[in-house]
Design an enzyme around this catalytic site. Structure first.
Site, short mmCIF file in Angstrom:
data_model
loop_
_atom_site.label_atom_id
_atom_site.label_comp_id
_atom_site.label_asym_id
_atom_site.label_seq_id
_atom_site.Cartn_x
_atom_site.Cartn_y
_atom_site.Cartn_z
CG ASP A 49 -1.82 1.21 1.26
OD1 ASP A 49 -2.92 1.12 0.68
OD2 ASP A 49 -1.44 2.26 1.83
CE1 TYR A 54 0.91 7.75 2.41
CE2 TYR A 54 1.21 5.46 1.83
CZ TYR A 54 0.45 6.45 2.40
OH TYR A 54 -0.77 6.14 2.96
CE LYS A 79 -3.58 4.78 0.44
NZ LYS A 79 -2.15 4.57 0.77
CG HIS A 112 -4.30 9.83 0.23
ND1 HIS A 112 -2.97 9.70 -0.10
CD2 HIS A 112 -4.40 9.44 1.52
CE1 HIS A 112 -2.30 9.23 0.96
NE2 HIS A 112 -3.15 9.08 1.95
#
Ligand code: NAP
Length: 276
Positions: A49, A54, A79, A112
């Site tokens: 994930d 990120y 996302k 998100h």
């Protein structure tokens, strides 16, 4: 009930998603991230994930390639970040994520956060990607019931997954019941609340009783609630620990005892008031 690490559950479109995966938020050091993901894959994890936010999609792709595991045996989620929401922006963001991953499809793509006035347009773009087959399943994250109801007033495709903050202090019973009725799979982020519940007495009693850790008790509770889990760790011993959940079972009383410590307490942002 799930019996092994790579057991899956079927989403409402027929796609199978592993019940246990690796979250990679806050994995920022490239080498550490690479080793953690490869370690998880060698332990049997099959779901990773990530998210554009990120900033490690390229490393995720690299770890997958280095693992030698067949792409079709893996489940990769990313996302669309808040500042990329909108129809054209979401299409562009997806393309960028896929390019960074160096993959030709994604298994799951999520909105998100429910950016007001934007998420419906983002969803229209994500539906298009789904119809084109470049993403195998689609969903949302941090959506409350009212966001899901609003989205579904105009969606052609119902989200297959809703990924939300969920742990024993925020058990999300009402949202989980709603998602179950709607056949939307629930995935827990911060499933062990980043280890903030380590001193919680009820969890420690259960951990002592089953000779397991508090993290394992919480993760097992999620699995028995039919929730998908994506605990994050960069440490191999914890990656193993977080997947060593299949040699014990919580009783109905244990499950009730964990439910009873719910405080509706968020450690992350509230989807109605987030500001990022
Ligand atoms: N959709 C969203 O808005 C959203 C938001 C947040 C997170 N997520 C996703 O959900 C994933 C998991 O959530 P999270 O990372 O916030 O929290 P988490 O998985 O509940 O906890 C991770 C933290 O706990 C530590 N840890 C892991 N296993 C442990 C164990 N067995 N015993 C003690 N400590 C342990 C980790 O440290 P070490 O790494 O040092 O082991 C890390 O600091 C993320 O990585 C991300 O993929 C999504």
């Amino acid at each position: 009930m799930i019996k092994k690490i790579n057991d899956t559950v079927q989403l409402h479109n027929g796609i199978h998603i592993p019940r246990l995966g690796l979250g990679v938020y806050k994995m920022t050091d490239d080498q550490e991230t690479l080793q953690a993901i490869k370690g998880a894959l060698s332990e049997g994890y099959r779901l990773i994930d990530t998210a554009a936010f990120y900033d490690n999609e390229a490393i995720v792709g690299e770890a997958v390639r280095q693992s030698g595991i067949n792409r079709k045996d893996l489940f990769i989620t990313s996302k669309v970040w808040n500042s990329d929401q909108g129809y054209d922006e979401t299409l562009r963001a997806f393309e960028q994520s896929l390019t960074k991953l160096k993959m030709d499809y994604m298994d799951l793509y999520l909105i998100h956060w429910p950016v007001a006035d934007k998420y419906k347009e983002s969803w229209r773009a994500i539906e298009r990607l789904y119809e084109e087959g470049i993403v195998k399943s689609i969903g949302v994250s941090n959506f409350k019931i009212h966001h899901l109801e609003d989205l579904m007033t105009q969606a052609n495709t119902k989200p297959m997954v809703n990924q939300v903050e969920l742990h024993p202090y925020l058990s999300q019973q009402e949202l989980r019941d709603y998602c179950n009725e709607q056949q939307i799979a629930v995935e827990a982020w911060s499933p062990i609340a980043r280890n903030r519940l380590a001193d919680e007495p009820v969890l420690n009693q259960l951990a002592n009783h089953y000779n397991k850790t508090v993290a394992q008790i919480i993760l097992r509770w999620h699995l028995q609630n039919d929730v998908i889990i994506i605990p994050k760790s960069v440490h191999l011993n914890r990656l193993k620990e977080n997947a060593d959940l299949f040699d014990f079972e919580l009783t109905a009383d244990d499950m009730a005892a964990v439910h009873a410590i719910n405080k509706n307490q968020r450690f992350g942002a509230d989807p109605d008031t987030f500001d990022f």
